[in-house]
Scaffold this motif. Structure first.
Motif, PDB file in Angstrom:
ATOM      1  N   TYR A  31       0.822  -1.208   0.000  1.00 60.34           N
ATOM      2  CA  TYR A  31       0.000   0.000   0.000  1.00 60.34           C
ATOM      3  C   TYR A  31       0.860   1.263   0.000  1.00 60.34           C
ATOM      4  O   TYR A  31       0.524   2.244  -0.666  1.00 60.34           O
ATOM      5  CB  TYR A  31      -0.972  -0.001   1.187  1.00 60.34           C
ATOM      6  N   PHE A  32       1.964   1.255   0.736  1.00 69.48           N
ATOM      7  CA  PHE A  32       2.845   2.419   0.741  1.00 69.48           C
ATOM      8  C   PHE A  32       3.469   2.635  -0.635  1.00 69.48           C
ATOM      9  O   PHE A  32       3.594   3.771  -1.090  1.00 69.48           O
ATOM     10  CB  PHE A  32       3.940   2.282   1.801  1.00 69.48           C
ATOM     11  N   VAL A  33       3.846   1.554  -1.299  1.00 69.40           N
ATOM     12  CA  VAL A  33       4.411   1.680  -2.651  1.00 69.40           C
ATOM     13  C   VAL A  33       3.362   2.252  -3.600  1.00 69.40           C
ATOM     14  O   VAL A  33       3.656   3.171  -4.380  1.00 69.40           O
ATOM     15  CB  VAL A  33       4.949   0.319  -3.161  1.00 69.40           C
ATOM     16  N   GLU A  34       2.133   1.747  -3.513  1.00 69.42           N
ATOM     17  CA  GLU A  34       1.063   2.253  -4.384  1.00 69.42           C
ATOM     18  C   GLU A  34       0.821   3.743  -4.116  1.00 69.42           C
ATOM     19  O   GLU A  34       0.688   4.540  -5.048  1.00 69.42           O
ATOM     20  CB  GLU A  34      -0.222   1.463  -4.163  1.00 69.42           C
ATOM     21  N   SER A  35       0.807   4.112  -2.850  1.00 68.30           N
ATOM     22  CA  SER A  35       0.607   5.519  -2.499  1.00 68.30           C
ATOM     23  C   SER A  35       1.788   6.378  -2.954  1.00 68.30           C
ATOM     24  O   SER A  35       1.601   7.478  -3.478  1.00 68.30           O
ATOM     25  CB  SER A  35       0.412   5.647  -0.984  1.00 68.30           C
ATOM     26  N   SER A  36       3.000   5.868  -2.771  1.00 66.18           N
ATOM     27  CA  SER A  36       4.179   6.632  -3.193  1.00 66.18           C
ATOM     28  C   SER A  36       4.235   6.760  -4.714  1.00 66.18           C
ATOM     29  O   SER A  36       4.690   7.779  -5.229  1.00 66.18           O
ATOM     30  CB  SER A  36       5.468   6.007  -2.644  1.00 66.18           C
ATOM     31  N   ASN A  37       3.759   5.743  -5.419  1.00 70.36           N
ATOM     32  CA  ASN A  37       3.701   5.837  -6.886  1.00 70.36           C
ATOM     33  C   ASN A  37       2.804   6.993  -7.333  1.00 70.36           C
ATOM     34  O   ASN A  37       2.935   7.491  -8.447  1.00 70.36           O
ATOM     35  CB  ASN A  37       3.189   4.531  -7.497  1.00 70.36           C
ATOM     36  N   ARG A  38       1.918   7.414  -6.455  1.00 72.34           N
ATOM     37  CA  ARG A  38       1.027   8.549  -6.742  1.00 72.34           C
ATOM     38  C   ARG A  38       1.586   9.847  -6.162  1.00 72.34           C
ATOM     39  O   ARG A  38       0.904  10.864  -6.155  1.00 72.34           O
ATOM     40  CB  ARG A  38      -0.361   8.264  -6.188  1.00 72.34           C
ATOM     41  N   GLY A  39       2.826   9.775  -5.624  1.00 71.75           N
ATOM     42  CA  GLY A  39       3.509  10.977  -5.165  1.00 71.75           C
ATOM     43  C   GLY A  39       3.203  11.425  -3.756  1.00 71.75           C
ATOM     44  O   GLY A  39       3.396  12.592  -3.424  1.00 71.75           O
ATOM     45  N   TYR A  40       2.745  10.529  -2.892  1.00 75.88           N
ATOM     46  CA  TYR A  40       2.359  10.912  -1.538  1.00 75.88           C
ATOM     47  C   TYR A  40       3.572  10.894  -0.606  1.00 75.88           C
ATOM     48  O   TYR A  40       4.165   9.849  -0.346  1.00 75.88           O
ATOM     49  CB  TYR A  40       1.266   9.966  -1.037  1.00 75.88           C
ATOM     50  N   ALA A  41       3.939  12.056  -0.082  1.00 73.64           N
ATOM     51  CA  ALA A  41       5.160  12.212   0.729  1.00 73.64           C
ATOM     52  C   ALA A  41       5.191  11.292   1.939  1.00 73.64           C
ATOM     53  O   ALA A  41       6.233  10.725   2.274  1.00 73.64           O
ATOM     54  CB  ALA A  41       5.297  13.667   1.178  1.00 73.64           C
ATOM     55  N   TYR A  42       4.066  11.142   2.619  1.00 69.72           N
ATOM     56  CA  TYR A  42       4.032  10.315   3.827  1.00 69.72           C
ATOM     57  C   TYR A  42       4.305   8.843   3.520  1.00 69.72           C
ATOM     58  O   TYR A  42       4.880   8.130   4.335  1.00 69.72           O
ATOM     59  CB  TYR A  42       2.695  10.470   4.546  1.00 69.72           C
ATOM     60  N   ALA A  43       3.903   8.398   2.349  1.00 67.95           N
ATOM     61  CA  ALA A  43       4.145   7.003   1.976  1.00 67.95           C
ATOM     62  C   ALA A  43       5.636   6.749   1.778  1.00 67.95           C
ATOM     63  O   ALA A  43       6.156   5.706   2.197  1.00 67.95           O
ATOM     64  CB  ALA A  43       3.374   6.651   0.704  1.00 67.95           C
TER      65      ALA A  43
END
Length: 122
Positions: A31-43
Motif C-alpha cells: 500500500y505504501f508503494v502504491e501511495s508513493s507511486n502517486r507521489g504521496y510524501a508520507y508514503a
C-alpha cells in the motif's frame, strides 16, 4: 484512488488494524508503494521507516530524501539525524530547522528537541 487512503490502509496493516487483526509488513509495503507511486510524501517516509527497521539504511535514506524533498517533517528530521551522525552539522542544522518550520499540524516534535540538544536553539 486516494493516495492518502492507500497510505492509511498501509498504516493499518503496519499496526495490525485490518480484517485479520495481524501486523502484515509486506501488505503495508504494498500500500505504501502504491501511495508513493502517486507521489504521496508520507508514503515515502513510511517506506523509509520500515526499511530502517529492517536495517536497510541505504534504501531507507533514499525514501527519506524523496519525502524530505517534498517537505515532510519527519523525513526532514531523519535527514538531520543522518547528517548529524556523519558529522555534517551545518546540513543537519538545515534539515532540523526545515522540519521544525513545517506547519504545526504536520511538525515532527523531535526536530525541536534536536535543535535544542545539538545546537542550543530554543
Amino acid at each position: 484512488g486516494s493516495s492518502a487512503a492507500l497510505n492509511t490502509i498501509g498504516k493499518c496493516y503496519l499496526l495490525g488494524i485490518n480484517p485479520d487483526n495481524k501486523v502484515d509488513i509486506e501488505k503495508a509495503k504494498e500500500y505504501f508503494v502504491e501511495s508513493s507511486n502517486r507521489g504521496y510524501a508520507y508514503a515515502f517516509n513510511n517506506l523509509g521507516m520500515i526499511l530502517e527497521k529492517e536495517n536497510k539504511y541505504d534504501e531507507a535514506l533514499r525514501y527519506y530524501i524523496i519525502s524530505s524533498d517534498m517537505g515532510e517533517s519527519w523525513a526532514l528530521n531523519k535527514m538531520g539525524e543522518h547528517y548529524r551522525m556523519i558529522g555534517d552539522l551545518d546540513t543537519a542544522y538545515f534539515y532540523y530547522k526545515q522540519s521544525n518550520e513545517c506547519p504545526l499540524s504536520e511538525r515532527c516534535e523531535w526536530a525541536k528537541y534536536n535543535l535544542d540538544k545539538y545546537f542550543n536553539v530554543k
